[in-house]
Design a protein around this motif. Sequence first.
Motif, short mmCIF file in Angstrom:
data_model
loop_
_atom_site.label_atom_id
_atom_site.label_comp_id
_atom_site.label_asym_id
_atom_site.label_seq_id
_atom_site.Cartn_x
_atom_site.Cartn_y
_atom_site.Cartn_z
N ASP A 122 0.83 -1.19 0.00
CA ASP A 122 0.00 0.00 0.00
C ASP A 122 0.87 1.25 0.00
O ASP A 122 0.62 2.18 -0.75
CB ASP A 122 -0.93 -0.02 1.20
N GLU A 123 1.90 1.27 0.88
CA GLU A 123 2.81 2.42 0.91
C GLU A 123 3.55 2.56 -0.41
O GLU A 123 3.75 3.67 -0.89
CB GLU A 123 3.82 2.27 2.04
N GLY A 124 3.95 1.42 -0.98
CA GLY A 124 4.65 1.45 -2.25
C GLY A 124 3.80 2.04 -3.36
O GLY A 124 4.30 2.80 -4.20
N ALA A 125 2.52 1.71 -3.36
CA ALA A 125 1.61 2.25 -4.37
C ALA A 125 1.44 3.76 -4.21
O ALA A 125 1.43 4.50 -5.19
CB ALA A 125 0.25 1.55 -4.28
N GLU A 126 1.33 4.21 -2.95
CA GLU A 126 1.19 5.64 -2.69
C GLU A 126 2.45 6.39 -3.12
O GLU A 126 2.37 7.46 -3.72
CB GLU A 126 0.91 5.90 -1.21
N GLN A 127 3.60 5.81 -2.80
CA GLN A 127 4.86 6.44 -3.17
C GLN A 127 5.00 6.48 -4.69
O GLN A 127 5.42 7.48 -5.26
CB GLN A 127 6.03 5.71 -2.54
N SER A 128 4.62 5.40 -5.35
CA SER A 128 4.68 5.35 -6.81
C SER A 128 3.77 6.41 -7.42
O SER A 128 4.15 7.09 -8.38
CB SER A 128 4.27 3.96 -7.28
N GLU A 129 2.58 6.57 -6.86
CA GLU A 129 1.65 7.59 -7.35
C GLU A 129 2.22 8.99 -7.17
O GLU A 129 2.13 9.84 -8.07
CB GLU A 129 0.32 7.47 -6.60
N LEU A 130 2.83 9.22 -6.03
CA LEU A 130 3.43 10.54 -5.77
C LEU A 130 4.59 10.80 -6.72
O LEU A 130 4.72 11.90 -7.26
CB LEU A 130 3.90 10.64 -4.32
N LEU A 131 5.41 9.81 -6.97
CA LEU A 131 6.53 9.98 -7.89
C LEU A 131 6.05 10.24 -9.31
O LEU A 131 6.62 11.04 -10.04
CB LEU A 131 7.47 8.78 -7.84
N LYS A 132 4.96 9.57 -9.71
CA LYS A 132 4.37 9.83 -11.04
C LYS A 132 3.84 11.25 -11.12
O LYS A 132 4.01 11.94 -12.13
CB LYS A 132 3.27 8.83 -11.34
N ALA A 133 3.20 11.71 -10.04
CA ALA A 133 2.69 13.08 -10.00
C ALA A 133 3.84 14.08 -10.07
O ALA A 133 3.74 15.11 -10.75
CB ALA A 133 1.86 13.30 -8.73
N LEU A 134 4.94 13.76 -9.40
CA LEU A 134 6.12 14.63 -9.45
C LEU A 134 6.68 14.69 -10.86
O LEU A 134 7.00 15.78 -11.36
CB LEU A 134 7.17 14.15 -8.46
N GLN A 135 6.77 13.55 -11.53
CA GLN A 135 7.28 13.53 -12.91
C GLN A 135 6.38 14.34 -13.84
O GLN A 135 6.86 15.12 -14.65
CB GLN A 135 7.39 12.09 -13.42
N ARG A 136 5.07 14.18 -13.68
CA ARG A 136 4.13 14.97 -14.51
C ARG A 136 4.31 16.45 -14.23
O ARG A 136 4.31 17.27 -15.16
CB ARG A 136 2.69 14.55 -14.23
N ALA A 137 4.47 16.81 -12.97
CA ALA A 137 4.65 18.22 -12.61
C ALA A 137 5.93 18.77 -13.21
O ALA A 137 5.95 19.89 -13.73
CB ALA A 137 4.64 18.38 -11.09
N ILE A 138 7.00 18.00 -13.15
CA ILE A 138 8.26 18.43 -13.75
C ILE A 138 8.07 18.69 -15.24
O ILE A 138 8.52 19.70 -15.78
CB ILE A 138 9.38 17.40 -13.51
N ASP A 139 7.35 17.81 -15.91
CA ASP A 139 7.11 17.93 -17.35
C ASP A 139 6.17 19.07 -17.71
O ASP A 139 6.35 19.73 -18.72
CB ASP A 139 6.54 16.63 -17.91
N GLU A 140 5.16 19.30 -16.86
CA GLU A 140 4.08 20.23 -17.23
C GLU A 140 4.17 21.61 -16.59
O GLU A 140 3.71 22.59 -17.16
CB GLU A 140 2.73 19.61 -16.86
N VAL A 141 4.76 21.70 -15.40
CA VAL A 141 4.72 22.96 -14.64
C VAL A 141 5.96 23.80 -14.86
O VAL A 141 5.88 25.03 -14.90
CB VAL A 141 4.51 22.66 -13.13
#
Length: 83
Positions: A1-20
């Motif tokens: 469960d923690e791994g999934a949350e961390q993975s989701e956060l890292l994906k959100a960070l990557q999207r933010a780096i690309d888009e923001v």
Amino acid sequence: DEGAEQSELLKALQRAIDEVLTPHQRRVLVALTLNEVPIDVLAERLSTTRGALYKALHDARRKLRKHLTDAGLGLQALVEGTN
């Protein structure tokens, strides 16, 4: 469960780096933090100063922090996920 949350956060960070971030902010952030390019080397490559790079990095981090916080994914979640 923690791994999934961390993975989701890292994906959100990557999207933010690309888009923001601007292309320059993205280039500086990736070079200095992920690729560990020495700041003097990057300053020479980009024909700029250390101060300008520090400012770009500071602005990039501020933008990312705000974007993730606004999305309810503050960096504290990443820190807590690693404990």
